[in-house]
Scaffold this active site. Sequence first.
Site, PDB file in Angstrom:
ATOM      1  N   ARG A   1      -2.065  -2.109 -18.495  1.00 51.18           N
ATOM      2  CA  ARG A   1      -3.421  -1.564 -18.384  1.00 51.18           C
ATOM      3  C   ARG A   1      -3.445  -0.536 -17.247  1.00 51.18           C
ATOM      4  O   ARG A   1      -3.187  -0.870 -16.095  1.00 51.18           O
ATOM      5  CB  ARG A   1      -4.383  -2.697 -18.068  1.00 51.18           C
ATOM      6  CG  ARG A   1      -5.833  -2.335 -18.060  1.00 51.18           C
ATOM      7  CD  ARG A   1      -6.648  -3.571 -18.254  1.00 51.18           C
ATOM      8  NE  ARG A   1      -6.520  -4.022 -19.618  1.00 51.18           N
ATOM      9  CZ  ARG A   1      -7.337  -3.670 -20.616  1.00 51.18           C
ATOM     10  NH1 ARG A   1      -8.359  -2.890 -20.381  1.00 51.18           N
ATOM     11  NH2 ARG A   1      -7.151  -4.114 -21.833  1.00 51.18           N
TER      12      ARG A   1
ATOM     13  N   ASP B   1      -8.423  14.138 -23.591  1.00 55.64           N
ATOM     14  CA  ASP B   1      -8.322  12.708 -23.290  1.00 55.64           C
ATOM     15  C   ASP B   1      -7.670  12.060 -24.517  1.00 55.64           C
ATOM     16  O   ASP B   1      -8.309  11.859 -25.544  1.00 55.64           O
ATOM     17  CB  ASP B   1      -9.729  12.151 -23.052  1.00 55.64           C
ATOM     18  CG  ASP B   1      -9.723  10.652 -22.769  1.00 55.64           C
ATOM     19  OD1 ASP B   1      -8.687  10.001 -23.020  1.00 55.64           O
ATOM     20  OD2 ASP B   1     -10.758  10.132 -22.317  1.00 55.64           O
TER      21      ASP B   1
ATOM     22  N   TYR C   1       0.849  -1.203   0.000  1.00 51.41           N
ATOM     23  CA  TYR C   1       0.000   0.000   0.000  1.00 51.41           C
ATOM     24  C   TYR C   1       0.873   1.238   0.000  1.00 51.41           C
ATOM     25  O   TYR C   1       1.932   1.256   0.646  1.00 51.41           O
ATOM     26  CB  TYR C   1      -0.904   0.021   1.238  1.00 51.41           C
ATOM     27  CG  TYR C   1      -2.307  -0.468   0.917  1.00 51.41           C
ATOM     28  CD1 TYR C   1      -3.039   0.144  -0.093  1.00 51.41           C
ATOM     29  CD2 TYR C   1      -2.889  -1.515   1.613  1.00 51.41           C
ATOM     30  CE1 TYR C   1      -4.320  -0.286  -0.400  1.00 51.41           C
ATOM     31  CE2 TYR C   1      -4.164  -1.954   1.311  1.00 51.41           C
ATOM     32  CZ  TYR C   1      -4.879  -1.329   0.298  1.00 51.41           C
ATOM     33  OH  TYR C   1      -6.134  -1.748  -0.010  1.00 51.41           O
TER      34      TYR C   1
ATOM     35  N   GLU D   1      -0.654   4.899  -0.352  1.00 51.95           N
ATOM     36  CA  GLU D   1      -1.424   6.134  -0.553  1.00 51.95           C
ATOM     37  C   GLU D   1      -0.542   7.343  -0.292  1.00 51.95           C
ATOM     38  O   GLU D   1       0.292   7.325   0.621  1.00 51.95           O
ATOM     39  CB  GLU D   1      -2.632   6.191   0.391  1.00 51.95           C
ATOM     40  CG  GLU D   1      -3.832   5.434  -0.110  1.00 51.95           C
ATOM     41  CD  GLU D   1      -3.891   4.020   0.431  1.00 51.95           C
ATOM     42  OE1 GLU D   1      -2.809   3.452   0.685  1.00 51.95           O
ATOM     43  OE2 GLU D   1      -5.009   3.497   0.592  1.00 51.95           O
TER      44      GLU D   1
ATOM     45  N   LYS E   1      -3.235   1.327 -24.741  1.00 53.66           N
ATOM     46  CA  LYS E   1      -3.782   1.271 -26.111  1.00 53.66           C
ATOM     47  C   LYS E   1      -2.611   1.453 -27.087  1.00 53.66           C
ATOM     48  O   LYS E   1      -1.709   0.625 -27.095  1.00 53.66           O
ATOM     49  CB  LYS E   1      -4.875   2.322 -26.268  1.00 53.66           C
ATOM     50  CG  LYS E   1      -6.073   2.086 -25.328  1.00 53.66           C
ATOM     51  CD  LYS E   1      -7.219   3.018 -25.640  1.00 53.66           C
ATOM     52  CE  LYS E   1      -8.463   2.669 -24.849  1.00 53.66           C
ATOM     53  NZ  LYS E   1      -8.584   3.428 -23.591  1.00 53.66           N
TER      54      LYS E   1
ATOM     55  N   THR F   1      -5.012   6.514 -21.132  1.00 51.65           N
ATOM     56  CA  THR F   1      -4.720   5.180 -20.647  1.00 51.65           C
ATOM     57  C   THR F   1      -3.314   4.858 -21.129  1.00 51.65           C
ATOM     58  O   THR F   1      -2.757   5.581 -21.962  1.00 51.65           O
ATOM     59  CB  THR F   1      -5.700   4.128 -21.212  1.00 51.65           C
ATOM     60  OG1 THR F   1      -5.720   4.259 -22.637  1.00 51.65           O
ATOM     61  CG2 THR F   1      -7.094   4.308 -20.658  1.00 51.65           C
TER      62      THR F   1
END
Length: 480
Positions: A281, A243, A66, A68, A275, A272
């Site tokens: 991903r 985007d 973790y 954060e 692509k 992203t």
Amino acid sequence: MADIDALTSSAYSQALEVIASVEPRIAEATRQELADQRGSLKLIASENYASPAVLLTMGTWFSDKYAEGTVGHRFYAGCQNVDTVEALAAEHARELFGAEYAYVQPHSGIDANLVAFWSILAHRVEGPWLEKAGKKNVNDLTDDDWEALRRELGNQRLLGMSLDTGGHLTHGFRPNISGKMFHQQQYGTDPETGLLDYDALAAKAREFKPLVLVAGYSAYPRRVNFAKMREIADEVGATLMVDMAHFAGLVAGKVFTGDEDPIPHAHVVTTTTHKSLRGPRGGMVLATEEYAPSVDRGCPMVLGGPLSHVMAAKAVAFAEARQPAFRTYAQQVADNAQSLAAGLQSRGTNLVTDGTDNHIVLLDVSSYGLTGRQAESALLEAGIVTNRNSVPADANGAWYTSGIRVGTPALTTRGFGHDEFDNVAELIVQVLQNTEAGTTKAGTPSKASFVLAEGVADKVKDASAEMLDKHPLYPGLDLA
Ligand code: DSN
């Protein structure tokens, strides 16, 4: 030098044995997925094949940590290695795109867009509002303050491209959160040409006065002039958010430069990473220094713990994309789209906008007497993987559609060139010409069922296999 192919083969063979020792069906499905991807023509415009280095990077113990917070400022102890990974991924991203700031934590495209929306709201609305209310930060707000701020935030306007003309769900589509958290309006394309009409867009922006102007697309087969978009945004006082999820690889590979490169023109750019960029991903936000502090609040504003194993894979993918070979790849993606479009048109297929100048080709299959759904299923039966897609003002709606969207990033990674893409066009047309719309059980016309003439699927698969064998996927990867 190490034999990377041999190492990759042994890494995956052994990994699959380890997985099979716990759940053999997952190991089997993983093997089958490789076989399926190897044996079909992958034309889904948003998919690609990441390198073994990128894929292997995702399968490590970074998944267990973790973290954060931001680099050097975490809410958990022991994040020194995650700091290394995140800092490196962000550095590669800034260098690759020439961006002032990169935030590599978003898990997906929708996450990246949510981070961008809330960052823009925090920067443009919350900041000035806090100042007016005489409060230092959101923790100082009373219940009444919150009520007033919520009203202020909830009254903002967003203008994005409509879904049926190529925009994305997250660009203000009503059923998506973006269409609920903003007062939204959509711009479309010219009904005659299917092309963006910047004058009409500017007129709409002047009338609507959005706080956020969203540019970018997931099914528009053309380039966008981001300098013009910025002019429009500036004229109406909007923040320009681009985007670039679909075409990030073409930006990274310097196919889109000048007015077509969103980075110098937009305030905030989202993407992203899997692509045309060919990474793992995931998502990412790039921004100007002005927006960086609010984007940095992506966690805890929108996100939970970052996926450190995926951030590590982003760093590896961006390092790959900084190599000269990636520019050659990106140019080939665009050139191949030209070949595919020309091959389809010369064989009588209608294309939205009459062609392409990016990596997407959008076929209008209604002249074949088919819905997109029927065409998608018939093509799949013949081993050609595509997705159905709306065309502008689609008479068949968003479920059945009248279009098929195809793209060149994945097969270009396999090494397909001009001749192969012309041949792919021939195979697509063979399937469409030999497919008839079917009927429902009651004998009425169906928008889903279809009949593909006997023998066509096998003939097309044989022809595909010849090309696929010449350009194997992960050529050195031999699973024991
Ligand atoms: N699913 C992506 C695409 O296919 O374009 C967008 O979210």
